[in-house]
Write a protein that holds these residues in place. Structure first.
Motif, PDB file in Angstrom:
ATOM      1  N   ASP A 154      -7.126   0.424   9.799  1.00  0.00           N
ATOM      2  CA  ASP A 154      -7.133  -1.033   9.799  1.00  0.00           C
ATOM      3  C   ASP A 154      -8.500  -1.570   9.386  1.00  0.00           C
ATOM      4  O   ASP A 154      -9.161  -2.292  10.140  1.00  0.00           O
ATOM      5  N   PHE A 155      -8.927  -1.188   8.202  1.00  0.00           N
ATOM      6  CA  PHE A 155     -10.147  -1.721   7.613  1.00  0.00           C
ATOM      7  C   PHE A 155     -10.103  -1.409   6.116  1.00  0.00           C
ATOM      8  O   PHE A 155      -9.397  -0.496   5.693  1.00  0.00           O
ATOM      9  N   PRO A 156     -10.827  -2.152   5.305  1.00  0.00           N
ATOM     10  CA  PRO A 156     -10.867  -1.834   3.869  1.00  0.00           C
ATOM     11  C   PRO A 156     -11.661  -0.550   3.642  1.00  0.00           C
ATOM     12  O   PRO A 156     -12.796  -0.426   4.109  1.00  0.00           O
ATOM     13  N   LEU A 157     -11.085   0.396   2.948  1.00  0.00           N
ATOM     14  CA  LEU A 157     -11.807   1.630   2.661  1.00  0.00           C
ATOM     15  C   LEU A 157     -13.042   1.351   1.801  1.00  0.00           C
ATOM     16  O   LEU A 157     -14.007   2.122   1.808  1.00  0.00           O
ATOM     17  N   THR A 158     -13.009   0.228   1.099  1.00  0.00           N
ATOM     18  CA  THR A 158     -14.165  -0.152   0.292  1.00  0.00           C
ATOM     19  C   THR A 158     -15.410  -0.406   1.143  1.00  0.00           C
ATOM     20  O   THR A 158     -16.526  -0.422   0.620  1.00  0.00           O
ATOM     21  N   ASP A 159     -15.235  -0.629   2.457  1.00  0.00           N
ATOM     22  CA  ASP A 159     -16.391  -0.777   3.353  1.00  0.00           C
ATOM     23  C   ASP A 159     -17.301   0.444   3.298  1.00  0.00           C
ATOM     24  O   ASP A 159     -18.492   0.348   3.623  1.00  0.00           O
ATOM     25  N   PHE A 160     -16.723   1.592   2.922  1.00  0.00           N
ATOM     26  CA  PHE A 160     -17.449   2.855   3.000  1.00  0.00           C
ATOM     27  C   PHE A 160     -17.786   3.426   1.615  1.00  0.00           C
ATOM     28  O   PHE A 160     -18.179   4.583   1.508  1.00  0.00           O
ATOM     29  N   HIS A 179      -3.895   6.817  -4.134  1.00  0.00           N
ATOM     30  CA  HIS A 179      -3.750   6.054  -2.899  1.00  0.00           C
ATOM     31  C   HIS A 179      -4.154   4.614  -3.206  1.00  0.00           C
ATOM     32  O   HIS A 179      -5.206   4.385  -3.814  1.00  0.00           O
ATOM     33  N   PHE A 180      -3.352   3.668  -2.785  1.00  0.00           N
ATOM     34  CA  PHE A 180      -3.683   2.278  -3.093  1.00  0.00           C
ATOM     35  C   PHE A 180      -3.515   1.400  -1.853  1.00  0.00           C
ATOM     36  O   PHE A 180      -2.676   1.645  -0.998  1.00  0.00           O
ATOM     37  N   GLY A 181      -4.374   0.381  -1.778  1.00  0.00           N
ATOM     38  CA  GLY A 181      -4.307  -0.549  -0.660  1.00  0.00           C
ATOM     39  C   GLY A 181      -4.775   0.079   0.637  1.00  0.00           C
ATOM     40  O   GLY A 181      -5.682   0.913   0.664  1.00  0.00           O
ATOM     41  N   THR A 182      -4.156  -0.307   1.720  1.00  0.00           N
ATOM     42  CA  THR A 182      -4.489   0.225   3.039  1.00  0.00           C
ATOM     43  C   THR A 182      -4.269   1.730   3.076  1.00  0.00           C
ATOM     44  O   THR A 182      -3.293   2.235   2.520  1.00  0.00           O
ATOM     45  N   TYR A 183      -5.169   2.446   3.752  1.00  0.00           N
ATOM     46  CA  TYR A 183      -5.035   3.902   3.820  1.00  0.00           C
ATOM     47  C   TYR A 183      -4.175   4.277   5.021  1.00  0.00           C
ATOM     48  O   TYR A 183      -4.429   3.871   6.152  1.00  0.00           O
ATOM     49  N   SER A 184      -3.140   5.077   4.781  1.00  0.00           N
ATOM     50  CA  SER A 184      -2.175   5.410   5.820  1.00  0.00           C
ATOM     51  C   SER A 184      -2.693   6.480   6.774  1.00  0.00           C
ATOM     52  O   SER A 184      -3.490   7.337   6.404  1.00  0.00           O
ATOM     53  N   TYR A 222       0.856  -1.188   0.000  1.00  0.00           N
ATOM     54  CA  TYR A 222       0.000   0.000   0.000  1.00  0.00           C
ATOM     55  C   TYR A 222       0.885   1.229   0.000  1.00  0.00           C
ATOM     56  O   TYR A 222       2.078   1.165   0.313  1.00  0.00           O
ATOM     57  N   GLY A 223       0.294   2.373  -0.375  1.00  0.00           N
ATOM     58  CA  GLY A 223       1.096   3.591  -0.416  1.00  0.00           C
ATOM     59  C   GLY A 223       0.422   4.670  -1.226  1.00  0.00           C
ATOM     60  O   GLY A 223      -0.810   4.705  -1.350  1.00  0.00           O
ATOM     61  N   GLN A 224       1.243   5.536  -1.820  1.00  0.00           N
ATOM     62  CA  GLN A 224       0.712   6.678  -2.557  1.00  0.00           C
ATOM     63  C   GLN A 224       1.705   7.100  -3.634  1.00  0.00           C
ATOM     64  O   GLN A 224       2.922   7.116  -3.409  1.00  0.00           O
ATOM     65  N   LEU A 225       1.175   7.427  -4.821  1.00  0.00           N
ATOM     66  CA  LEU A 225       1.963   7.935  -5.937  1.00  0.00           C
ATOM     67  C   LEU A 225       1.390   9.269  -6.385  1.00  0.00           C
ATOM     68  O   LEU A 225       0.192   9.523  -6.233  1.00  0.00           O
ATOM     69  N   PHE A 226       2.240  10.105  -6.988  1.00  0.00           N
ATOM     70  CA  PHE A 226       1.836  11.449  -7.412  1.00  0.00           C
ATOM     71  C   PHE A 226       2.237  11.644  -8.876  1.00  0.00           C
ATOM     72  O   PHE A 226       3.412  11.506  -9.216  1.00  0.00           O
ATOM     73  N   GLY A 273     -16.939   7.069   6.417  1.00  0.00           N
ATOM     74  CA  GLY A 273     -15.578   6.922   5.920  1.00  0.00           C
ATOM     75  C   GLY A 273     -14.904   8.252   5.663  1.00  0.00           C
ATOM     76  O   GLY A 273     -13.690   8.406   5.863  1.00  0.00           O
ATOM     77  N   THR A 274     -15.700   9.236   5.227  1.00  0.00           N
ATOM     78  CA  THR A 274     -15.148  10.573   4.983  1.00  0.00           C
ATOM     79  C   THR A 274     -14.563  11.161   6.252  1.00  0.00           C
ATOM     80  O   THR A 274     -13.458  11.745   6.233  1.00  0.00           O
ATOM     81  N   LEU A 275     -15.258  11.030   7.365  1.00  0.00           N
ATOM     82  CA  LEU A 275     -14.745  11.569   8.625  1.00  0.00           C
ATOM     83  C   LEU A 275     -13.476  10.841   9.063  1.00  0.00           C
ATOM     84  O   LEU A 275     -12.533  11.466   9.565  1.00  0.00           O
ATOM     85  N   LEU A 276     -13.420   9.532   8.879  1.00  0.00           N
ATOM     86  CA  LEU A 276     -12.223   8.790   9.267  1.00  0.00           C
ATOM     87  C   LEU A 276     -11.022   9.184   8.409  1.00  0.00           C
ATOM     88  O   LEU A 276      -9.911   9.353   8.928  1.00  0.00           O
ATOM     89  N   VAL A 277     -11.237   9.330   7.107  1.00  0.00           N
ATOM     90  CA  VAL A 277     -10.148   9.793   6.241  1.00  0.00           C
ATOM     91  C   VAL A 277      -9.735  11.211   6.634  1.00  0.00           C
ATOM     92  O   VAL A 277      -8.546  11.555   6.642  1.00  0.00           O
ATOM     93  N   MET A 278     -10.711  12.047   6.976  1.00  0.00           N
ATOM     94  CA  MET A 278     -10.417  13.416   7.402  1.00  0.00           C
ATOM     95  C   MET A 278      -9.514  13.430   8.630  1.00  0.00           C
ATOM     96  O   MET A 278      -8.521  14.160   8.688  1.00  0.00           O
ATOM     97  N   PHE A 279      -9.825  12.606   9.628  1.00  0.00           N
ATOM     98  CA  PHE A 279      -9.025  12.581  10.846  1.00  0.00           C
ATOM     99  C   PHE A 279      -7.642  12.013  10.577  1.00  0.00           C
ATOM    100  O   PHE A 279      -6.643  12.452  11.171  1.00  0.00           O
ATOM    101  N   ALA A 280      -7.557  11.025   9.674  1.00  0.00           N
ATOM    102  CA  ALA A 280      -6.250  10.476   9.306  1.00  0.00           C
ATOM    103  C   ALA A 280      -5.403  11.532   8.601  1.00  0.00           C
ATOM    104  O   ALA A 280      -4.210  11.689   8.885  1.00  0.00           O
ATOM    105  N   HIS A 281      -6.013  12.279   7.700  1.00  0.00           N
ATOM    106  CA  HIS A 281      -5.277  13.311   6.969  1.00  0.00           C
ATOM    107  C   HIS A 281      -4.876  14.450   7.896  1.00  0.00           C
ATOM    108  O   HIS A 281      -3.811  15.056   7.732  1.00  0.00           O
ATOM    109  N   ALA A 282      -5.722  14.765   8.878  1.00  0.00           N
ATOM    110  CA  ALA A 282      -5.370  15.810   9.847  1.00  0.00           C
ATOM    111  C   ALA A 282      -4.095  15.436  10.595  1.00  0.00           C
ATOM    112  O   ALA A 282      -3.251  16.287  10.873  1.00  0.00           O
TER     113      ALA A 282
END
Length: 494
Positions: A215-221, A202-207, A183-187, A238-247
């Motif tokens: 620790d869950f598949p983002l596809t769940d959301f 962004h691919f695979g597990t979300y960092s 998993y990881g990220q490319l630009f 899922g949006t809120l969880l990604v938001m907190f991770a990005h914060a």
């Protein structure tokens, strides 16, 4: 409560909270209109703050509202203020339209059908706005569930003229022993006729931050965006969880987080707060969730927003607020500190032990205090010792880890501009294939690792220090790879 502005951040916080957040309450609208005169003598400072926080479109949108439907006594002043950044706002709107067209092109390609492509972050969150115009994004963030899907997107973009963003540092992680694949990220970026577009994959597990993950598949959301679009969106939970991770990655809660959450509160009632609460606790995301909830309560009186903030606060109940967390404060040292604290707490929560927790905290502190800047230099003794301390992932053997990875520096990085390729093949590393299709590795662990994605070569560095010799060698390898690819293309044409 932590998050109150102090020192030089007070002006920026006041500006963003007053004029760059959504107008909902009549009282806040009145105060914003009445206070516009205070900005006239500080236009340059106002513009600097808005640009740093990518808030020019929201500021301009608010002025449009004040000029048309704000208090009558202040409409003329708001109309005049619209001219301050009108040209810039127009350019930003054009950029956003370009990104929309690029996303539509990508989603329409048959190669991505069934790949699980989804939009996340800005383009996803704009869906929750009643009017998405003020929700600006510099790039399109897309998500795919695995590396193979990511490689398919990369190849499509390369055929369209995109190249790897030489100023950014992509990365790979994994936990193969726990069944967690790469998993990881490319630009990737594209410039045509002076217009710039960028796609972050962004691919695979979300960092989460430098050393953790959701620790869950983002596809769940996933949720549908529209029947005729070839990509998915992420639902409010899922949006809120990604938001907190990005914060956490940024080290602060942003004005965009405030506006995105207000939009959710006003337009959606399907947040799964039970699931949200479990994931917040499981991933140690309480500090940013609490800070955001308290900030919303302080800014707004609208019952929908206040109610949303109260439930969000209960979802983070039992968690601790942190004096390190701030609103709107882009401070590198605080960013390093909040990530180090999170890494320590997260490791303990996952029962990895205090020594592992302390090492992860130290890695985060070093990583972020380096400001992700690349230095061209031979390592001094302390730097060599630091590499030995930090190095945990042997990319030359594709032994990836979740808690650490070196910075991958493109041979075209601006810091390496003055280095000419080494013209000799003597000592040229051999790149070997990895289980990840299209990725090859070579060099030597720990401080001379090389990764090639297709024909693009990256040097790997734990401390963002690169020696002149290694840079010259890597550039020569990149030129050899490029020449071989051109010859292959020419023979295929024949």
């Amino acid at each position: 409560m932590s998050g109150r502005a102090t020192g030089g951040n007070r002006f920026a916080s006041s500006l963003l909270d007053t004029w760059a957040t959504m107008f909902v309450d009549p009282e806040r609208t009145e105060r914003a209109a009445a206070g516009l005169h205070r900005l006239e003598s500080r236009r340059r400072a106002v513009g600097d703050v808005l640009r740093v926080h990518k808030a020019v479109p929201q500021f301009q949108y608010g002025l449009d509202q004040l000029a048309v439907s704000g208090p009558e006594a202040h409409r003329a002043r708001a109309a005049a203020a619209k001219s301050w950044y009108a040209a810039e706002a127009g350019r930003l709107a054009e950029h956003l339209q370009l990104l929309r067209s690029e996303l539509a092109w990508l989603a329409g390609q048959p190669e991505v059908a069934g790949a699980g492509l989804a939009v996340i972050k800005g383009f996803n969150n704009a869906r929750f706005y009643r009017d998405p115009a003020p929700r600006w994004s510099r790039d399109v963030d897309v998500y795919v569930p695995d590396w193979d899907a990511c490689l398919a997107v990369v190849r499509l973009l390369r055929e369209r003229g995109y190249v790897f963003d030489e100023e950014e540092c992509p990365w790979f992680k994994a936990e193969f022993e726990r069944g967690r694949a790469e998993y990881g990220q490319l630009f990737l970026v594209r410039t045509e006729d002076g217009r710039f577009s960028r796609v972050d994959i962004h691919f695979g597990t979300y960092s989460v931050g430098a050393g953790d993950y959701l620790d869950f598949p983002l596809t769940d959301f996933y949720e549908p965006v529209a029947p005729d679009l070839g990509y998915q969106g992420v639902n409010p939970t899922g949006t809120l969880l990604v938001m907190f991770a990005h914060a956490l990655s940024d080290g602060y809660v942003s004005v965009k987080d405030v506006n995105d959450t207000v939009s959710l509160a006003l337009t959606r009632d399907d947040v799964d707060f039970g699931r949200l609460a479990r994931e917040i606790r499981r991933h140690s995301l309480e500090p940013q969730a609490l800070l955001l909830a308290d900030h919303l309560t302080r800014l707004y009186r609208d019952s929908r927003i206040v109610g949303f903030a109260q439930v969000l606060r209960r979802a983070a109940a039992g968690g601790r607020s942190s004096p390190l967390w701030r609103m709107h404060d882009r401070n590198w040292h605080r960013r390093a500190a909040v990530n180090a604290v999170h890494a320590y707490r997260s490791a303990l929560r996952r029962r990895r032990g205090p020594l592992v927790a302390a090492r992860r905290a130290g890695q985060c502190a070093v990583f972020y205090n380096r400001r992700l800047s690349v230095t061209l230099s031979d390592r001094a003794l302390p730097q060599r010792l630091l590499v030995r301390l930090m190095a945990r992932t042997d990319l030359t053997q594709w032994r990836l880890r979740s808690d650490a990875c070196p910075t991958m520096i493109h041979t075209g990085h601006p810091a390496l501009t003055g280095i000419a390729p080494n013209g000799s093949d003597v000592g040229l590393p051999r790149l070997e294939p990895t289980p990840a299709a299209g990725v090859r590795v070579g060099g030597a662990f720990p401080d001379r690792q090389l990764v090639a994605i297709g024909d693009d070569v990256f040097l790997c560095s734990w401390d963002q220090v690169v020696s002149r010799r290694d840079a010259a060698l890597a550039k020569h390898l990149a030129s050899v790879q490029g020449a071989a690819a051109r010859r292959k293309g020419e023979s295929a044409d024949d």
